[in-house]
Design a protein around this motif. Structure first.
Motif, PDB file in Angstrom:
ATOM      1  N   LEU A 113       0.827  -1.203   0.000  1.00 49.64           N
ATOM      2  CA  LEU A 113       0.000   0.000   0.000  1.00 49.64           C
ATOM      3  C   LEU A 113       0.866   1.259   0.000  1.00 49.64           C
ATOM      4  N   VAL A 114       1.908   1.259   0.837  1.00 47.23           N
ATOM      5  CA  VAL A 114       2.811   2.413   0.894  1.00 47.23           C
ATOM      6  C   VAL A 114       3.583   2.560  -0.409  1.00 47.23           C
ATOM      7  N   ILE A 115       3.997   1.455  -0.993  1.00 49.90           N
ATOM      8  CA  ILE A 115       4.740   1.513  -2.255  1.00 49.90           C
ATOM      9  C   ILE A 115       3.905   2.166  -3.345  1.00 49.90           C
ATOM     10  N   TYR A 116       2.659   1.685  -3.512  1.00 52.08           N
ATOM     11  CA  TYR A 116       1.813   2.216  -4.587  1.00 52.08           C
ATOM     12  C   TYR A 116       1.359   3.648  -4.300  1.00 52.08           C
ATOM     13  N   THR A 117       1.082   3.957  -3.033  1.00 52.52           N
ATOM     14  CA  THR A 117       0.628   5.312  -2.703  1.00 52.52           C
ATOM     15  C   THR A 117       1.761   6.318  -2.832  1.00 52.52           C
TER      16      THR A 117
END
Length: 237
Positions: free
Chosen positions: A106-110
């Motif tokens: 989630l952090v990677i894509y956001t």
């Protein structure tokens, strides 16, 4: 490689990858000011602003790299694993974890999407304004001057974003093509940077012309060894 080794490698990889994104965006803005507001360039791009932009790029890159590193440290790896890559990439490491990686992804894509679209948006917007200014009063001399100023930066942007986008946005599993693309934006592009940005340097151009002339000279000698040396030397000069 031990866990400390791959965590350190991952941290510096993310740090310099993010820094590359921010600096390419800053350089695009610099070219926009130089071409669209040439008379106000020295007042807009003053030393204080340049230092602030570079310092902000470093600080943000360090924070982002630290965030991803701390999120990776909390994961557990059940046994010895083999990474199908030539360096410890974050996506490849997450596939080896036996823990829940939803938060990491989630952090990677956001965060990755925000950085990509922010930096690429600044670059794209800068060149749209540059193109609009150039095409408003078309002139061959003006176009050539703008290309001379922006050509090196555009080359690096194309190599970096083209290969990086192909690896992280259009690939579902790691393969040989992805590894080759990763080599392009992690090794080839940084190695080409000094050469690409030096093409506007007069000494570099003269050195390249000398090398080309020497290649032509030896080629002529190999094809026709009976050609007098003085004629060949005159051709080089």
């Amino acid at each position: 490689i031990f866990s400390v080794g791959f965590i350190s490698q991952l941290y510096f990889f993310i740090l310099f990858a993010c820094l590359d994104n921010f600096l390419l965006a800053v350089m695009a803005y610099d070219r926009y000011v130089a071409i669209c507001h040439p008379l106000h360039y020295t007042t807009i791009m003053r030393d204080g602003l340049c230092v602030l932009l570079v310092a902000a790029s470093w600080i943000l890159s360090c924070v982002i790299a630290l965030l991803h590193t701390l999120l990776l440290v909390r994961l557990s790896f059940c046994a010895d694993n083999t990474i199908i890559h030539y360096f410890c990439d974050l996506a490849a490491l997450l596939k080896l974890s036996c823990s829940e990686t939803f938060l990491n992804e989630l952090v990677i894509y956001t965060e990755g999407g925000m950085i990509f679209f922010l930096c690429f948006g600044v670059i794209l917007g800068s060149y749209i304004f540059i193109g609009t200014i150039i095409l408003s009063v078309p002139s061959n001399k003006r176009i050539l001057k703008a290309f001379s100023s922006c050509g090196s930066h555009l080359s690096v942007v194309s190599l970096y974003y083209g290969t990086g986008t192909g690896v992280y946005f259009f690939s579902s599993s790691w393969g040989f093509k992805d590894i080759i693309a990763s080599v392009m934006y992690t090794i080839v592009t940084p190695m080409l940077n000094p050469f690409i940005y030096s093409l506007r340097n007069r000494d570099i151009k003269q050195a390249l012309e000398m090398c080309v002339n020497w290649v032509k000279f030896f080629k002529m000698q190999s094809l026709n060894p009976l050609v007098p040396v003085r004629n060949t030397v005159r051709y080089i000069s």
